[in-house]
Write a protein that holds these residues in place. Structure first.
Motif, PDB file in Angstrom:
ATOM      1  N   ASN A  79     -12.772   4.980  16.728  1.00 24.74           N
ATOM      2  CA  ASN A  79     -12.248   3.725  17.096  1.00 24.74           C
ATOM      3  C   ASN A  79     -13.096   2.618  17.877  1.00 24.74           C
ATOM      4  N   ASP A  85      -9.730  -3.068  14.544  1.00 26.07           N
ATOM      5  CA  ASP A  85      -8.755  -2.466  14.978  1.00 26.07           C
ATOM      6  C   ASP A  85      -8.458  -1.156  13.712  1.00 26.07           C
ATOM      7  N   VAL A  86      -8.997  -0.070  14.003  1.00 28.82           N
ATOM      8  CA  VAL A  86      -8.908   0.940  12.870  1.00 28.82           C
ATOM      9  C   VAL A  86      -7.511   1.403  12.715  1.00 28.82           C
ATOM     10  N   ARG A  87      -6.703   1.326  13.822  1.00 25.00           N
ATOM     11  CA  ARG A  87      -5.337   1.653  13.626  1.00 25.00           C
ATOM     12  C   ARG A  87      -4.462   1.004  12.730  1.00 25.00           C
ATOM     13  N   THR A 243      -6.507   4.559  21.587  1.00 25.87           N
ATOM     14  CA  THR A 243      -6.745   5.355  20.302  1.00 25.87           C
ATOM     15  C   THR A 243      -5.473   5.875  19.887  1.00 25.87           C
TER      16      THR A 243
END
Length: 406
Positions: A79, A85-87, A243
């Motif tokens: 991340n 923004d991977v989330r 994360t």
């Protein structure tokens, strides 16, 4: 008596067992709130940071074991280095495929991590190891340059502080320097050897571990806590929390009271968590870090003693020099090819187990099958190692004469 020398297992101690019993009686959920159990958890994490030379501002979480501790660290690394923004957008939104690097001696949990993180096994580039089974720094540097040229994004280098096969320790100082120069996340898989940092005579072996961005370690190994308990440490507390934290209305903290403060579930994948910390807290409070450090030194001295016994025995040979507390060797017999020699040594291993002498394992080192001994029990004595060598030779002779191997 069956001496346990297989894999890499702690030996359990009474304070830990007592903590395990109390934990079961309390029934605390560690995931949420500010209460005594959560404060004990925070204290154990703080002690782990202190042992690793991490700053007090760093973050950490207790998990089930080393595999999950590595997954936690590598998730934060992904991340932090993704550039998006991977989330929110997922790994499909990453413009350049990420690359992670580790030696060809890496634990298999790192492959699982790459798969679970949606990056895939090919995102983990295995770098050849040198003659000492440590990651080859020159080969790593070349691989990073090659990947950049090919359009990949180098993101993380994984240093190993104690491989499962032989206990080999990567040059952590060199890896820290390289990671800083190349702007990579530096993660250390210290599940075997991170706690060498508290051993008076052997702490130098993991010099540089304090420079990591994240570390995975296992109190249920050289702190002898009952299964299960691992620890993930993250230098950047903000990156760690961002994360994993999710705060719906039923998980919101309050200014004071039981629901105040940071909740532990914000730092990992579990919402419900058991009271793992108590057994480690009790052991460290009763015995102190220094005693555990001396016991680690004792195990390493025993590993070197076993290595010397094997070198002095004509019927045996080392597969690699004894590094720390893991010793790899084999019974040798003239005139046997690789397959028959493997069958002979496998039979020796099985009879040692079946006759109640010693539980050892086997592995492959430098392409050759061998027997493997991991000395991780504070109750081990040199007489036990003398017996192991004698019985290995006896069984090797008996099996060779009878021609029953393979």
């Amino acid at each position: 008596i069956l001496f346990l020398f297989y894999w890499f297992l702690g030996s359990r101690i009474f304070p830990g067992a007592r903590g395990f019993l109390v934990w079961g009686s309390l029934g605390s959920n560690q995931g949420c709130g500010t209460h005594a159990a959560a404060l004990v958890d925070n204290q154990v994490v703080d002690w782990c940071k202190e042992m690793m030379g991490f700053p007090a501002t760093a973050s950490g979480t207790l998990v089930s074991g080393g595999s999950m501790a590595n997954i936690i660290g590598l998730t934060v690394a992904r991340n932090a280095k993704a550039g998006i923004d991977v989330r929110e957008h997922g790994v499909a939104g990453i413009d350049k495929p990420l690359r992670f690097y580790g030696s060809d001696q890496l634990h298999s949990c790192h492959r699982k991590a790459m798969e679970a993180l949606g990056l895939g096994n090919r995102a983990l580039r295995r770098i050849p190891s040198d003659a000492g089974l440590r990651i080859d720094i020159a080969a790593l540097r070349a691989a990073i340059a090659e990947d950049r040229e090919a359009g990949f994004k180098p993101a993380c280098v994984i240093g190993t502080a104690g491989t499962v096969n032989t206990g080999a320790i990567d040059d952590l100082q060199a890896l820290a320097d390289l990671a800083a120069k190349e702007d990579l996340w530096f993660h250390v898989d210290g599940c075997i050897g991170a706690l060498l940092a508290i051993a008076p005579e052997n702490s130098h072996r993991v010099a540089g571990i304090e420079r990591a961005a994240s570390i995975a370690l296992d109190p249920h190994k050289w702190l002898h806590a009952p299964f299960e308990v691992g620890c993930a440490l993250i230098r950047d507390a903000s990156a760690h929390r961002s994360t994993f934290a999710v705060t719906p209305e039923y998980l919101e903290s309050t200014p004071r009271g039981l629901a105040s403060g940071h909740w532990l579930h914000d730092f990992g994948l579990q919402t419900t968590r058991g009271f793992r910390a108590l057994k480690v807290w009790m052991a460290l409070r009763e015995h102190g870090i220094e005693k555990f450090g001396r016991l680690i030194d004792q195990n390493i001295a025993q590993g070197h003693y076993l290595g010397a016994l094997i070198e002095a025995e004509p019927a045996l040979e080392l597969a690699a020099p004894a590094n720390v507390n893991i010793v790899c060797f084999r019974y040798r017999a003239d005139g046997l090819d690789g397959g028959r020699l493997k069958a002979l040594n496998t039979e020796i291993m099985l009879r040692l187990q079946e006759e109640g002498i010693a539980a050892i394992s086997d592995t492959t080192v430098h392409g050759q099958h061998c027997l493997r001994v991991a000395i991780n029990n504070h109750r081990t004595r040199r007489d036990d190692l003398d017996l192991l060598v004698r019985e290995t030779v006896r069984l090797g002779q008996e099996i060779s004469r009878a021609g029953t191997a393979g």
